[in-house]
Scaffold this motif. Structure first.
Motif, PDB file in Angstrom:
ATOM      1  N   ARG A  98      -9.011  -1.671  -4.611  1.00  0.00           N
ATOM      2  CA  ARG A  98      -8.990  -1.664  -3.150  1.00  0.00           C
ATOM      3  C   ARG A  98      -7.634  -1.172  -2.669  1.00  0.00           C
ATOM      4  NH1 ARG A  98     -12.150  -7.087  -0.996  1.00  0.00           N
ATOM      5  NH2 ARG A  98     -14.050  -6.826  -2.260  1.00  0.00           N
ATOM      6  N   ALA A  99      -7.616  -0.016  -1.991  1.00  0.00           N
ATOM      7  CA  ALA A  99      -6.380   0.541  -1.464  1.00  0.00           C
ATOM      8  C   ALA A  99      -6.073  -0.077  -0.112  1.00  0.00           C
ATOM      9  CB  ALA A  99      -6.506   2.061  -1.331  1.00  0.00           C
ATOM     10  N   GLY A 100      -4.800  -0.071   0.236  1.00  0.00           N
ATOM     11  CA  GLY A 100      -4.386  -0.623   1.510  1.00  0.00           C
ATOM     12  C   GLY A 100      -3.997  -2.076   1.404  1.00  0.00           C
ATOM     13  N   VAL A 101      -3.382  -2.571   2.471  1.00  0.00           N
ATOM     14  CA  VAL A 101      -2.900  -3.952   2.523  1.00  0.00           C
ATOM     15  C   VAL A 101      -3.848  -4.775   3.376  1.00  0.00           C
ATOM     16  CG1 VAL A 101      -0.978  -5.449   3.176  1.00  0.00           C
ATOM     17  CG2 VAL A 101      -0.528  -3.165   2.270  1.00  0.00           C
ATOM     18  N   PRO A 102      -4.407  -5.870   2.853  1.00  0.00           N
ATOM     19  CA  PRO A 102      -5.241  -6.738   3.697  1.00  0.00           C
ATOM     20  C   PRO A 102      -4.462  -7.254   4.902  1.00  0.00           C
ATOM     21  CG  PRO A 102      -5.479  -7.294   1.367  1.00  0.00           C
ATOM     22  CD  PRO A 102      -4.348  -6.337   1.460  1.00  0.00           C
ATOM     23  N   LEU A 115      -2.069 -10.179   4.504  1.00  0.00           N
ATOM     24  CA  LEU A 115      -0.800  -9.985   3.815  1.00  0.00           C
ATOM     25  C   LEU A 115       0.228  -9.245   4.653  1.00  0.00           C
ATOM     26  CD1 LEU A 115      -2.020  -9.055   0.208  1.00  0.00           C
ATOM     27  CD2 LEU A 115      -1.348 -11.294   1.099  1.00  0.00           C
ATOM     28  N   ARG A 116      -0.134  -8.772   5.813  1.00  0.00           N
ATOM     29  CA  ARG A 116       0.820  -8.060   6.662  1.00  0.00           C
ATOM     30  C   ARG A 116       1.733  -9.057   7.358  1.00  0.00           C
ATOM     31  NH1 ARG A 116      -0.677  -2.631   7.769  1.00  0.00           N
ATOM     32  NH2 ARG A 116      -2.716  -2.105   6.861  1.00  0.00           N
ATOM     33  N   GLY A 117       2.994  -8.691   7.489  1.00  0.00           N
ATOM     34  CA  GLY A 117       3.956  -9.564   8.131  1.00  0.00           C
ATOM     35  C   GLY A 117       3.708  -9.688   9.621  1.00  0.00           C
ATOM     36  N   ASP A 118       4.088 -10.839  10.168  1.00  0.00           N
ATOM     37  CA  ASP A 118       3.897 -11.089  11.595  1.00  0.00           C
ATOM     38  C   ASP A 118       5.199 -11.480  12.280  1.00  0.00           C
ATOM     39  OD1 ASP A 118       4.273 -13.514  10.424  1.00  0.00           O
ATOM     40  OD2 ASP A 118       2.409 -14.435  11.154  1.00  0.00           O
ATOM     41  N   GLY A 119       6.319 -11.181  11.667  1.00  0.00           N
ATOM     42  CA  GLY A 119       7.611 -11.557  12.235  1.00  0.00           C
ATOM     43  C   GLY A 119       8.170 -12.824  11.650  1.00  0.00           C
ATOM     44  N   THR A 120       7.319 -13.719  11.190  1.00  0.00           N
ATOM     45  CA  THR A 120       7.778 -14.970  10.584  1.00  0.00           C
ATOM     46  C   THR A 120       7.738 -14.933   9.065  1.00  0.00           C
ATOM     47  OG1 THR A 120       5.550 -15.899  10.707  1.00  0.00           O
ATOM     48  CG2 THR A 120       7.028 -16.266  12.591  1.00  0.00           C
ATOM     49  N   ARG A 121       7.019 -14.016   8.489  1.00  0.00           N
ATOM     50  CA  ARG A 121       6.940 -13.882   7.038  1.00  0.00           C
ATOM     51  C   ARG A 121       6.898 -12.404   6.678  1.00  0.00           C
ATOM     52  NH1 ARG A 121       1.487 -12.913   6.000  1.00  0.00           N
ATOM     53  NH2 ARG A 121       0.060 -13.542   7.669  1.00  0.00           N
ATOM     54  N   ARG A 122       7.243 -12.132   5.435  1.00  0.00           N
ATOM     55  CA  ARG A 122       7.310 -10.743   4.974  1.00  0.00           C
ATOM     56  C   ARG A 122       5.926 -10.215   4.625  1.00  0.00           C
ATOM     57  NH1 ARG A 122      11.991 -12.767   1.671  1.00  0.00           N
ATOM     58  NH2 ARG A 122      10.465 -13.074   0.006  1.00  0.00           N
ATOM     59  N   THR A 123       5.773  -8.884   4.774  1.00  0.00           N
ATOM     60  CA  THR A 123       4.559  -8.225   4.305  1.00  0.00           C
ATOM     61  C   THR A 123       4.571  -8.185   2.785  1.00  0.00           C
ATOM     62  OG1 THR A 123       4.390  -6.866   6.290  1.00  0.00           O
ATOM     63  CG2 THR A 123       3.257  -6.066   4.327  1.00  0.00           C
ATOM     64  N   ILE A 124       3.427  -8.476   2.181  1.00  0.00           N
ATOM     65  CA  ILE A 124       3.297  -8.441   0.728  1.00  0.00           C
ATOM     66  C   ILE A 124       2.635  -7.123   0.346  1.00  0.00           C
ATOM     67  CG2 ILE A 124       2.284  -9.548  -1.294  1.00  0.00           C
ATOM     68  CD1 ILE A 124       2.389 -12.164   0.214  1.00  0.00           C
ATOM     69  N   PRO A 125       3.311  -6.231  -0.364  1.00  0.00           N
ATOM     70  CA  PRO A 125       2.699  -4.958  -0.759  1.00  0.00           C
ATOM     71  C   PRO A 125       1.482  -5.198  -1.641  1.00  0.00           C
ATOM     72  CG  PRO A 125       5.068  -4.939  -1.123  1.00  0.00           C
ATOM     73  CD  PRO A 125       4.694  -6.356  -0.837  1.00  0.00           C
ATOM     74  N   SER A 126       0.442  -4.425  -1.409  1.00  0.00           N
ATOM     75  CA  SER A 126      -0.790  -4.550  -2.182  1.00  0.00           C
ATOM     76  C   SER A 126      -1.123  -3.201  -2.795  1.00  0.00           C
ATOM     77  CB  SER A 126      -1.936  -5.037  -1.298  1.00  0.00           C
ATOM     78  OG  SER A 126      -3.122  -5.183  -2.053  1.00  0.00           O
ATOM     79  N   PHE A 127      -1.589  -3.221  -4.029  1.00  0.00           N
ATOM     80  CA  PHE A 127      -1.878  -2.003  -4.781  1.00  0.00           C
ATOM     81  C   PHE A 127      -3.302  -2.052  -5.297  1.00  0.00           C
ATOM     82  CE2 PHE A 127       2.596  -2.900  -4.927  1.00  0.00           C
ATOM     83  CZ  PHE A 127       3.209  -1.672  -4.722  1.00  0.00           C
ATOM     84  N   ALA A 128      -3.855  -0.860  -5.521  1.00  0.00           N
ATOM     85  CA  ALA A 128      -5.220  -0.776  -6.038  1.00  0.00           C
ATOM     86  C   ALA A 128      -5.267  -0.979  -7.542  1.00  0.00           C
ATOM     87  CB  ALA A 128      -5.842   0.567  -5.668  1.00  0.00           C
ATOM     88  N   PHE A 129      -4.165  -0.698  -8.243  1.00  0.00           N
ATOM     89  CA  PHE A 129      -4.147  -0.824  -9.703  1.00  0.00           C
ATOM     90  C   PHE A 129      -2.816  -1.445 -10.124  1.00  0.00           C
ATOM     91  CE2 PHE A 129      -6.947   2.753  -8.776  1.00  0.00           C
ATOM     92  CZ  PHE A 129      -8.105   2.337  -9.415  1.00  0.00           C
ATOM     93  N   PRO A 130      -2.823  -2.229 -11.187  1.00  0.00           N
ATOM     94  CA  PRO A 130      -1.601  -2.957 -11.572  1.00  0.00           C
ATOM     95  C   PRO A 130      -0.484  -2.049 -12.057  1.00  0.00           C
ATOM     96  CG  PRO A 130      -3.332  -3.290 -13.207  1.00  0.00           C
ATOM     97  CD  PRO A 130      -3.970  -2.584 -12.049  1.00  0.00           C
ATOM     98  N   LEU A 183       6.278   7.622  -4.079  1.00  0.00           N
ATOM     99  CA  LEU A 183       7.243   7.462  -2.997  1.00  0.00           C
ATOM    100  C   LEU A 183       6.816   6.350  -2.047  1.00  0.00           C
ATOM    101  CD1 LEU A 183       9.808   8.795  -1.604  1.00  0.00           C
ATOM    102  CD2 LEU A 183       8.146  10.057  -0.217  1.00  0.00           C
ATOM    103  N   LEU A 184       5.557   6.367  -1.640  1.00  0.00           N
ATOM    104  CA  LEU A 184       5.070   5.351  -0.706  1.00  0.00           C
ATOM    105  C   LEU A 184       4.926   3.995  -1.380  1.00  0.00           C
ATOM    106  CD1 LEU A 184       2.415   7.400   1.295  1.00  0.00           C
ATOM    107  CD2 LEU A 184       4.727   6.764   1.991  1.00  0.00           C
ATOM    108  N   ASP A 185       4.500   3.965  -2.644  1.00  0.00           N
ATOM    109  CA  ASP A 185       4.382   2.683  -3.348  1.00  0.00           C
ATOM    110  C   ASP A 185       5.735   1.983  -3.452  1.00  0.00           C
ATOM    111  OD1 ASP A 185       1.698   3.078  -3.672  1.00  0.00           O
ATOM    112  OD2 ASP A 185       1.831   3.791  -5.739  1.00  0.00           O
ATOM    113  N   THR A 186       6.753   2.744  -3.842  1.00  0.00           N
ATOM    114  CA  THR A 186       8.078   2.137  -3.969  1.00  0.00           C
ATOM    115  C   THR A 186       8.650   1.767  -2.612  1.00  0.00           C
ATOM    116  OG1 THR A 186       8.389   3.570  -5.904  1.00  0.00           O
ATOM    117  CG2 THR A 186      10.333   2.429  -5.060  1.00  0.00           C
TER     118      THR A 186
END
Length: 553
Positions: A346-350, A353-368, A214-217
């Motif tokens: 590595r779990a979590g988003v670096p 990669l988090r958005g700052d209002g000018t660009r989108r957050t890129i989701p990051s996953f621990a496994f492909p 649920l959270l990944d999607t």
């Protein structure tokens, strides 16, 4: 907020009615989830609240959260304050709500509103869907459901909302044990899982099996656009994770096509000689952050690619933060193509990669694999939205009342209210008489097989006894079908062909429509027919076969 023992809730609600309160959040437990007495108290509480113009969330719930700047409400007893965002969350379980809000913050998922509905005595998921449909601060809706109050209404609302806001759902209670636990938890009613699956598929609701899915999607749908197609490019610095990602993409209904010749030629200009540039792209372990950025830009520019998955295995020569920054820079020019990252293990988003209002957050996953399946669900939603909405025809010349009256009259005339069903093109079978009665047809008597004279099975040679296995059901069925085939072909049983004239006449009475054809089947049969009908014209009316034998006529 009502947080008192269950017996005192009614008095508090009455006090709120006198004060002109319009909304209540009843956190207290001890109502419908406890049994029939609690269910009766819950119904009376809701009826009193509605008579006085109040709506109730709960009872037996965690509370509500609204992170809008003009509201900033946290009416829960959760230890973690959610991160503001654009994801709304409904949960029938307060405990799951606490953990999911905490985990969502680690994944960079911000919450716009959180509602723990508990027993859903008054405010239900259908009400909240209609509220979030017009909420400008909500883009994605997450649901944890244990039951449906009104499935038809849910289908109508969800189909409309899912056209412009993604809906993800976890429906528990799939098994008998889960259903039993749900009924004691929030008084949830059982719903067949196959019906739930069909309901979600028709309404565009993305169903997931676990809270992690649920959270990944949600992280993909909240931060990235829906993919315009199912073609995925995989770029990494190790071959094994790329292969696993390709297999997972195939399992999720995605495609991993080869890059175009122009893209492969552009990659060969700056990658190592032993790198693979087809797809998945393996930049090998010595690839630098700049090479990562160039390879991602080439893959995103390929017209045969709809989405990108970047996989990084941290070696000693390249820092993960540098590669994360390279991914963020390359994703800035991705346009309508979603970009996902996987920092292996590595779990979590670096933070980069988090958005700052000018660009989108890129989701990051621990496994492909998790990234591939999340992207596959996003592609399935995109496919559903591309389908034509369709129109419901308006039939002006129908008489609904007359049709209902006709159906009711027909059902009432049957007595049992049942509707007879049969396959198209087949005549309805006549009701069978009791096979034990003497007047029942011989082929309908106990034993089931159609028999010839003297009770023998058709097709049995004279003097041959039935084999021991002929008494079982399959033996009778085979014998019956064999006899029918021979009768249709015009072949009489051998026993009947060798009988005396009287027996031949008896056989003619049994098969009157076929006797004339069979009278000339063999010399023995012709002799039997002539003997049967050899009486003179004066005595012919006394012949037992006169009425049926074709030779007599």
């Amino acid at each position: 907020m009502v947080v008192v023992p269950a017996p005192a809730v009614r008095g508090v609600v009455e006090d709120c009615a006198r004060k002109g309160v319009h909304g209540l959040v009843v956190i207290s437990a001890g109502f419908a989830e406890t049994g029939e007495e609690g269910r009766r108290a819950e119904r009376e509480l809701v009826a009193f609240a509605r008579r006085n113009g109040m709506r109730i969330i709960g009872p037996n719930c965690l509370g509500v959260v609204n992170t809008a700047p003009e509201v900033r409400l946290d009416a829960t007893f959760a230890p973690v304050q959610p991160v503001p965002g654009r994801v709304a969350f409904l949960s029938q379980s307060g405990g799951l709500g606490i953990e999911l809000m905490s985990r969502a913050g680690e994944l960079g998922i911000g919450i716009s509103e959180f509602v723990s509905v508990g027993n859903k005595a008054d405010v239900s998921g259908n009400d909240l869907l209609q509220h979030w449909e017009t909420d400008p601060n909500t883009d994605v809706i997450l649901l944890y459901l244990e039951s449906f109050g009104n499935p038809r209404k849910f289908a109508r609302i969800a189909r409309r909302v899912a056209r412009h806001k993604a809906i993800l759902a976890v429906k528990s209670g799939r098994t008998q044990a889960g259903t039993r636990a749900a009924s004691s938890h929030t008084a949830a009613l059982a719903t067949p899982d196959v019906a739930v699956e069909a309901l979600f598929e028709q309404t565009g609701v993305i169903r997931v099996d676990t809270l992690e899915q649920l959270l990944d999607t949600a992280s993909v749908l909240a931060h990235q656009p829906l993919p315009p197609g199912r073609r995925v490019a995989i770029v990494g610095n190790a071959g094994g994770p790329g292969i696993l990602a390709a297999d997972a993409c195939a399992g999720a209904g995605l495609e991993v096509p080869e890059l175009s010749a122009a893209s492969q030629e552009a990659l060969r200009r700056f990658v190592a000689r032993d790198a693979s540039v087809r797809n998945p792209v393996d930049l090998v372990a010595g690839a630098t952050a700049d090479q990562f950025e160039q390879a991602l830009r080439v893959a995103l520019a390929d017209p045969g690619i709809d989405a990108l998955l970047a996989i990084f295995v941290p070696p000693l020569v390249t820092r993960a933060a540098d590669v994360a920054a390279a991914i963020a820079r390359a994703a800035a020019g991705a346009g309508d193509k979603p970009v996902l990252a996987c920092f292996l293990g590595r779990a979590g988003v670096p933070d980069v990669l988090r958005g700052d209002g000018t660009r989108r957050t890129i989701p990051s996953f621990a496994f492909p694999e998790a990234a591939a399946y999340a992207l596959g669900r996003a592609a399935a939603l995109a496919d559903w939205r591309r389908r034509p909405v369709g129109t419901v025809p308006v039939l002006a010349d129908t008489d609904a009342d007359g049709a209902r009256a006709a159906v009711a009259s027909w059902l009432g005339g049957r007595g049992d209210g049942a509707v007879a069903r049969r396959r198209p093109g087949r005549r309805a079978r006549r009701p069978l008489r009791d096979p034990g009665r003497a007047d029942a047809p011989r082929h309908r008597r106990r034993g089931g097989a159609r028999r010839g004279p003297r009770g023998r099975l058709p097709g049995r040679a004279e003097g041959r006894r039935a084999r021991p296995g002929a008494q079982d059901r399959r033996g009778w069925r085979r014998a019956r079908h064999r006899g029918r085939r021979r009768a249709a072909a015009g072949v009489r049983p051998a026993r009947a062909r060798a009988r005396r004239p009287a027996r031949a006449a008896s056989w003619c009475r049994r098969w009157p429509s076929r006797a004339s054809r069979r009278s000339s089947a063999s010399p023995r049969t012709r002799r039997s027919a002539r003997s049967c009908c050899s009486a003179s014209a004066a005595s012919r009316p006394s012949c037992s076969a006169t009425a049926s034998c074709g030779s007599c006529r």
